[in-house]
Design a protein around this motif. Structure first.
Motif, PDB file in Angstrom:
ATOM      1  N   GLN A 179       0.735  -1.317  -0.021  1.00 14.96           N
ATOM      2  CA  GLN A 179       0.159  -0.037   0.072  1.00 14.96           C
ATOM      3  C   GLN A 179       0.840   1.393  -0.007  1.00 14.96           C
ATOM      4  N   ASN A 180       2.067   1.030   0.437  1.00 13.88           N
ATOM      5  CA  ASN A 180       2.820   2.300   0.411  1.00 13.88           C
ATOM      6  C   ASN A 180       3.225   2.695  -1.136  1.00 13.88           C
ATOM      7  N   GLY A 181       3.195   1.647  -2.102  1.00 16.94           N
ATOM      8  CA  GLY A 181       3.266   2.014  -3.381  1.00 16.94           C
ATOM      9  C   GLY A 181       4.603   1.729  -3.957  1.00 16.94           C
ATOM     10  N   TYR A 182       5.367   0.764  -2.930  1.00 14.74           N
ATOM     11  CA  TYR A 182       6.920   0.215  -3.672  1.00 14.74           C
ATOM     12  C   TYR A 182       6.715  -1.432  -3.611  1.00 14.74           C
TER      13      TYR A 182
END
Length: 264
Positions: A179-182
């Protein structure tokens, strides 16, 4: 970007760089694996300084200068991107001049100045989740890297402290950290450590590396971190949890199959 979502990211190499013989043996085996498994993005890793040894008597490795020479050799002669840990801000520019990926050790993942220095290099930053952090808290770690201008960030789960001298892996971590995008990576070898369990040395249970690695990929991890050595019993650090180099091809072949199945 170095990460390719269409390939399984594998960060592999000895715990400590040790010497040229060990590094070449690992790199040659990784080349064989790459030819057999084109679905992999392979990154060679090795540490020039085991700065957090349990005991002061522990062998810390090659040191910065000799370690970077070995990493440069592997990059030049075998063509692999290379990764190593940085422990202090002054090390960052020198390491970034050689390495494609700068790794923030788990114990240092909240060190703001170190994170910002690594982010500013433009290199990939792989940050390990501290054994003391929940996966939800990694949003603040990756947030520092993002605000520091990092171009590419990987985040690695390496187990969570469970009581004394034991670690557990929460397979929900990969969905939560994504969910942090990484991309999310599973450190399968450090997750089976028994920290400080053997009279001033960390023990390990390498027999659990394969099931945990396979479970992590089934749970959605984007990559694996696997330490390996031609002769783990005589490695200068983390021998009990490293994968014997001869066993690595079969393990990665199984992992690729599971990674593919999880994405169908």
């Amino acid at each position: 970007m170095l990460f390719d979502s269409k390939k399984l990211l594998v960060i592999a190499g000895p715990c400590s760089l040790e010497n040229e013989r060990v590094c070449r043996a690992v790199a040659e085996r990784l080349q064989e694996i790459q030819r057999a498994q084109p679905e992999l993005t392979l990154v060679f890793k090795g540490s020039f300084d085991k700065a957090n040894r349990t005991s002061l008597a522990g062998d810390r490795g090659t040191g910065l200068e000799a370690g970077l020479e070995l990493l440069a050799l592997i990059r030049r002669e075998y063509g692999f991107p290379v990764l190593t840990d940085v422990h202090e801000r002054p090390q960052v520019p020198q390491v970034a001049a050689v390495c494609d990926v700068l790794q923030i050790p788990a114990f240092l993942c909240r060190q703001t100045d170190l994170l910002l220095a690594a982010a500013a290099t433009g290199r990939v930053v792989n940050v390990k989740k501290g054994q003391f952090l929940s996966p939800q808290e990694m949003q603040f770690v990756t947030g520092k890297l993002r605000e520091g201008g990092a171009r590419e960030v990987w985040q690695t789960e390496r187990g969570t402290t469970f009581g004394y001298q034991n670690l557990v892996v929460d397979m929900r971590s990969f969905a939560i950290m994504r969910q942090n995008g990484y991309p999310t990576v599973f450190d399968a070898t450090h997750s089976v450590q028994l920290p400080g369990a053997a009279g001033g040395k960390s023990g390990g249970q390498r027999e659990f590396v394969p099931p945990l690695a396979q479970a992590a990929l089934a749970a959605g991890a984007d990559g694996l971190f696997l330490e390996t050595h031609p002769d783990p019993a005589h490695a200068i650090s983390d021998g009990p949890n490293m994968i014997p180099l001869a066993d690595l091809p079969a393990l990665l072949a199984r992992c690729v199959r599971i990674w593919k199945a999880a994405r169908e």
